[in-house]
Write a protein that holds these residues in place. Structure first.
Motif, PDB file in Angstrom:
ATOM      1  N   THR A  83      47.214  54.819   3.014  1.00  6.37           N
ATOM      2  CA  THR A  83      46.619  53.603   3.564  1.00  6.37           C
ATOM      3  C   THR A  83      45.180  53.419   3.095  1.00  6.37           C
ATOM      4  O   THR A  83      44.734  52.305   2.802  1.00  6.37           O
ATOM      5  N   THR A  84      44.428  54.525   3.039  1.00  4.61           N
ATOM      6  CA  THR A  84      42.993  54.429   2.747  1.00  4.61           C
ATOM      7  C   THR A  84      42.658  54.652   1.284  1.00  4.61           C
ATOM      8  O   THR A  84      41.486  54.676   0.925  1.00  4.61           O
ATOM      9  N   LEU A  85      43.680  54.810   0.440  1.00  3.35           N
ATOM     10  CA  LEU A  85      43.430  55.084  -0.973  1.00  3.35           C
ATOM     11  C   LEU A  85      42.611  53.952  -1.589  1.00  3.35           C
ATOM     12  O   LEU A  85      42.975  52.786  -1.523  1.00  3.35           O
ATOM     13  N   GLY A  86      41.472  54.301  -2.176  1.00  5.95           N
ATOM     14  CA  GLY A  86      40.618  53.331  -2.826  1.00  5.95           C
ATOM     15  C   GLY A  86      39.787  52.491  -1.877  1.00  5.95           C
ATOM     16  O   GLY A  86      39.103  51.566  -2.306  1.00  5.95           O
ATOM     17  N   GLN A  87      39.834  52.792  -0.578  1.00  6.52           N
ATOM     18  CA  GLN A  87      39.068  52.039   0.401  1.00  6.52           C
ATOM     19  C   GLN A  87      37.920  52.886   0.945  1.00  6.52           C
ATOM     20  O   GLN A  87      37.911  54.109   0.816  1.00  6.52           O
ATOM     21  N   THR A  88      36.948  52.201   1.549  1.00  6.43           N
ATOM     22  CA  THR A  88      35.905  52.935   2.257  1.00  6.43           C
ATOM     23  C   THR A  88      36.498  53.552   3.512  1.00  6.43           C
ATOM     24  O   THR A  88      37.512  53.081   4.032  1.00  6.43           O
ATOM     25  N   LEU A  89      35.870  54.600   4.013  1.00  2.91           N
ATOM     26  CA  LEU A  89      36.367  55.305   5.180  1.00  2.91           C
ATOM     27  C   LEU A  89      36.375  54.377   6.386  1.00  2.91           C
ATOM     28  O   LEU A  89      35.363  53.751   6.712  1.00  2.91           O
ATOM     29  N   THR A 107      21.690  60.406  19.532  1.00  5.25           N
ATOM     30  CA  THR A 107      21.596  58.987  19.179  1.00  5.25           C
ATOM     31  C   THR A 107      21.160  58.799  17.729  1.00  5.25           C
ATOM     32  O   THR A 107      21.753  58.015  16.975  1.00  5.25           O
ATOM     33  N   ALA A 108      20.125  59.520  17.308  1.00  7.40           N
ATOM     34  CA  ALA A 108      19.646  59.402  15.924  1.00  7.40           C
ATOM     35  C   ALA A 108      20.722  59.835  14.933  1.00  7.40           C
ATOM     36  O   ALA A 108      20.893  59.219  13.873  1.00  7.40           O
ATOM     37  N   TRP A 109      21.474  60.886  15.263  1.00  5.70           N
ATOM     38  CA  TRP A 109      22.547  61.337  14.380  1.00  5.70           C
ATOM     39  C   TRP A 109      23.623  60.268  14.241  1.00  5.70           C
ATOM     40  O   TRP A 109      24.098  59.991  13.136  1.00  5.70           O
ATOM     41  N   LEU A 110      24.012  59.674  15.361  1.00  3.74           N
ATOM     42  CA  LEU A 110      25.105  58.702  15.346  1.00  3.74           C
ATOM     43  C   LEU A 110      24.701  57.423  14.616  1.00  3.74           C
ATOM     44  O   LEU A 110      25.528  56.808  13.930  1.00  3.74           O
ATOM     45  N   LEU A 111      23.445  57.026  14.761  1.00  4.07           N
ATOM     46  CA  LEU A 111      22.970  55.860  14.018  1.00  4.07           C
ATOM     47  C   LEU A 111      22.995  56.136  12.515  1.00  4.07           C
ATOM     48  O   LEU A 111      23.379  55.275  11.708  1.00  4.07           O
ATOM     49  N   GLU A 112      22.589  57.345  12.137  1.00  2.04           N
ATOM     50  CA  GLU A 112      22.629  57.727  10.721  1.00  2.04           C
ATOM     51  C   GLU A 112      24.065  57.746  10.211  1.00  2.04           C
ATOM     52  O   GLU A 112      24.358  57.253   9.111  1.00  2.04           O
ATOM     53  N   PHE A 113      24.969  58.294  11.020  1.00  2.00           N
ATOM     54  CA  PHE A 113      26.386  58.348  10.627  1.00  2.00           C
ATOM     55  C   PHE A 113      26.942  56.940  10.428  1.00  2.00           C
ATOM     56  O   PHE A 113      27.654  56.669   9.454  1.00  2.00           O
ATOM     57  N   LYS A 114      26.603  56.037  11.333  1.00  2.57           N
ATOM     58  CA  LYS A 114      27.114  54.666  11.247  1.00  2.57           C
ATOM     59  C   LYS A 114      26.581  53.960  10.005  1.00  2.57           C
ATOM     60  O   LYS A 114      27.300  53.177   9.359  1.00  2.57           O
ATOM     61  N   ARG A 115      25.341  54.230   9.635  1.00  2.00           N
ATOM     62  CA  ARG A 115      24.803  53.639   8.405  1.00  2.00           C
ATOM     63  C   ARG A 115      25.530  54.174   7.172  1.00  2.00           C
ATOM     64  O   ARG A 115      25.758  53.444   6.206  1.00  2.00           O
ATOM     65  N   LEU A 116      25.898  55.466   7.222  1.00  2.00           N
ATOM     66  CA  LEU A 116      26.604  56.063   6.088  1.00  2.00           C
ATOM     67  C   LEU A 116      28.047  55.571   5.988  1.00  2.00           C
ATOM     68  O   LEU A 116      28.596  55.442   4.889  1.00  2.00           O
ATOM     69  N   TYR A 117      28.677  55.317   7.155  1.00  3.02           N
ATOM     70  CA  TYR A 117      30.088  54.935   7.187  1.00  3.02           C
ATOM     71  C   TYR A 117      30.255  53.656   8.023  1.00  3.02           C
ATOM     72  O   TYR A 117      30.750  53.703   9.155  1.00  3.02           O
ATOM     73  N   PRO A 118      29.854  52.525   7.485  1.00  2.00           N
ATOM     74  CA  PRO A 118      29.886  51.277   8.264  1.00  2.00           C
ATOM     75  C   PRO A 118      31.295  50.843   8.652  1.00  2.00           C
ATOM     76  O   PRO A 118      31.465  50.065   9.597  1.00  2.00           O
ATOM     77  N   GLY A 119      32.309  51.332   7.940  1.00  3.15           N
ATOM     78  CA  GLY A 119      33.679  50.934   8.254  1.00  3.15           C
ATOM     79  C   GLY A 119      34.265  51.638   9.460  1.00  3.15           C
ATOM     80  O   GLY A 119      35.331  51.255   9.961  1.00  3.15           O
ATOM     81  N   ILE A 120      33.615  52.689   9.945  1.00  7.79           N
ATOM     82  CA  ILE A 120      34.121  53.437  11.095  1.00  7.79           C
ATOM     83  C   ILE A 120      33.594  52.818  12.391  1.00  7.79           C
ATOM     84  O   ILE A 120      32.402  52.545  12.515  1.00  7.79           O
ATOM     85  N   ALA A 281      38.303  59.726   9.640  1.00 12.01           N
ATOM     86  CA  ALA A 281      37.083  59.271  10.302  1.00 12.01           C
ATOM     87  C   ALA A 281      36.617  60.295  11.331  1.00 12.01           C
ATOM     88  O   ALA A 281      35.432  60.662  11.380  1.00 12.01           O
ATOM     89  N   ALA A 282      37.538  60.783  12.168  1.00 12.07           N
ATOM     90  CA  ALA A 282      37.175  61.755  13.196  1.00 12.07           C
ATOM     91  C   ALA A 282      36.748  63.079  12.573  1.00 12.07           C
ATOM     92  O   ALA A 282      35.756  63.684  13.000  1.00 12.07           O
ATOM     93  N   ALA A 283      37.488  63.542  11.572  1.00 10.77           N
ATOM     94  CA  ALA A 283      37.144  64.807  10.918  1.00 10.77           C
ATOM     95  C   ALA A 283      35.773  64.719  10.250  1.00 10.77           C
ATOM     96  O   ALA A 283      34.986  65.681  10.290  1.00 10.77           O
ATOM     97  N   THR A 284      35.468  63.575   9.657  1.00 11.53           N
ATOM     98  CA  THR A 284      34.165  63.389   9.015  1.00 11.53           C
ATOM     99  C   THR A 284      33.050  63.411  10.051  1.00 11.53           C
ATOM    100  O   THR A 284      31.995  64.015   9.842  1.00 11.53           O
ATOM    101  N   LEU A 285      33.268  62.768  11.201  1.00 14.97           N
ATOM    102  CA  LEU A 285      32.263  62.764  12.259  1.00 14.97           C
ATOM    103  C   LEU A 285      32.050  64.167  12.825  1.00 14.97           C
ATOM    104  O   LEU A 285      30.907  64.577  13.081  1.00 14.97           O
ATOM    105  N   ILE A 286      33.129  64.916  13.011  1.00 10.06           N
ATOM    106  CA  ILE A 286      33.019  66.283  13.527  1.00 10.06           C
ATOM    107  C   ILE A 286      32.120  67.122  12.628  1.00 10.06           C
ATOM    108  O   ILE A 286      31.187  67.784  13.095  1.00 10.06           O
TER     109      ILE A 286
END
Length: 307
Positions: A83-89, A107-120, A281-286
């Motif tokens: 499903t995610t082949l060739g797509q952003t996370l 909070t600072a970590w989660l904001l940084e994560f969201k900037r890195l992975y806007p699709g999550i 997405a969850a594994a990347t966040l962990i």
């Protein structure tokens, strides 16, 4: 063996009873029961022991469940890869974090994560309960505790250090206590656990002292606790990250620095259910949170060494 029936069996065991399994699968309870009975007839073995409130796998059922979980997780991973082949996370992650640690550190970590992975999609709850994780309402929980529950996967995020502290104005007016037992009679600001007497344990060398506390300001909201400390309402017992910047600026003074204090738990853990398939997405966040936690602990150790 019908793989769909095996997947159904896994879902039933995870749910704990037929009604909950039916709700999760969006089926009728009668349909779930019929398909389970048909699967047991095909296997030729009783797979579940039924009680009035719960169901438990038999010995052969437990073995089949383990195989079923592995197969389900592999199928989910394969489906996600296609499903995610060739797509952003992409994906949705439900995360529960402690009120204080979540606000002041994560909070600072989660904001940084969201900037890195806007699709999550990040669905973040600030609370201090573990129950929502067990009920399947969140994917990951971060909690302060001494020992993690044995039925959950626990990833170590490092120690939690508590400080006794007061505003500089409070110290000028009232001085500082010289003995730990004086905390019993001081106006105290801290969090609490409903239904439990509040105690603080202090360690110095091989000595251990315990003091029963009677706080005058109690809240699970650590922003409010910090404001109460800064307002000079008393002595606070909070994790060091709550007033770290205030101490650095000189607005707050720490007390009993020679003691190691413990009040609710001395470790931070990331918790999630065993045998749960994590999306990418969850594994990347962990892994992102664990990396930031390790980095934060190194920085804390460096600050302590330089003090």
């Amino acid at each position: 063996m019908d793989p769909n029936a095996l997947t159904l069996f896994v879902e039933i065991v995870d749910a704990g009873n037929l009604s909950e399994a039916a709700r999760r699968l969006k089926m009728t309870r009668a349909n779930v029961s019929y398909r389970l009975n048909q699967f047991e007839r095909d296997i030729g073995q009783q797979l579940l022991r039924r009680t009035t409130r719960r169901i438990e796998p038999t010995e052969i059922g437990q073995q089949l469940y383990q195989h079923g979980v592995a197969i389900r997780n592999e199928l989910l991973a394969a489906s996600e890869s296609v499903t995610t082949l060739g797509q952003t996370l992409q994906g949705r992650v439900r995360l529960s974090v402690p009120t204080g640690y979540g606000q002041y550190v994560m909070t600072a970590w989660l904001l940084e994560f969201k900037r890195l992975y806007p699709g999550i999609v990040l669905d973040v709850v600030f609370e201090n309960r573990v129950a929502d994780l067990l009920q399947g309402e969140v994917d990951i929980a971060v909690r302060v505790m001494s020992e993690p529950p044995p039925n959950l996967v626990a990833r170590d995020m490092g120690p939690v250090r508590y400080v006794a502290c007061a505003s500089a104005g409070y110290v000028r007016e009232h001085g500082t206590p010289s003995e730990l037992k004086e905390l019993r009679s001081l106006p105290l600001i801290t969090s609490a656990v409903i239904g439990r007497r509040l105690r603080v344990a202090g360690y110095i060398g091989t000595e251990r002292h315990e003091v029963l506390l009677e706080p005058t300001v109690v809240s699970e909201n650590f922003i409010f606790l910090r404001s109460s400390i800064l307002a000079g309402l008393g002595v606070g017992i909070v994790p060091d990250y709550v007033t770290r910047e205030d101490v650095r600026r000189g607005d707050v003074v720490t007390i009993f620095d020679e003691w190691r204090l413990s009040i609710f738990g001395n470790h931070m853990y990331m918790l999630y259910m065993p045998n749960l398939h994590h999306t990418k997405a969850a594994a990347t966040l962990i892994e992102f949170i664990l990396q930031r936690a390790r980095q934060s602990e190194r920085e804390s150790a460096a600050r302590a060494a330089g003090a």
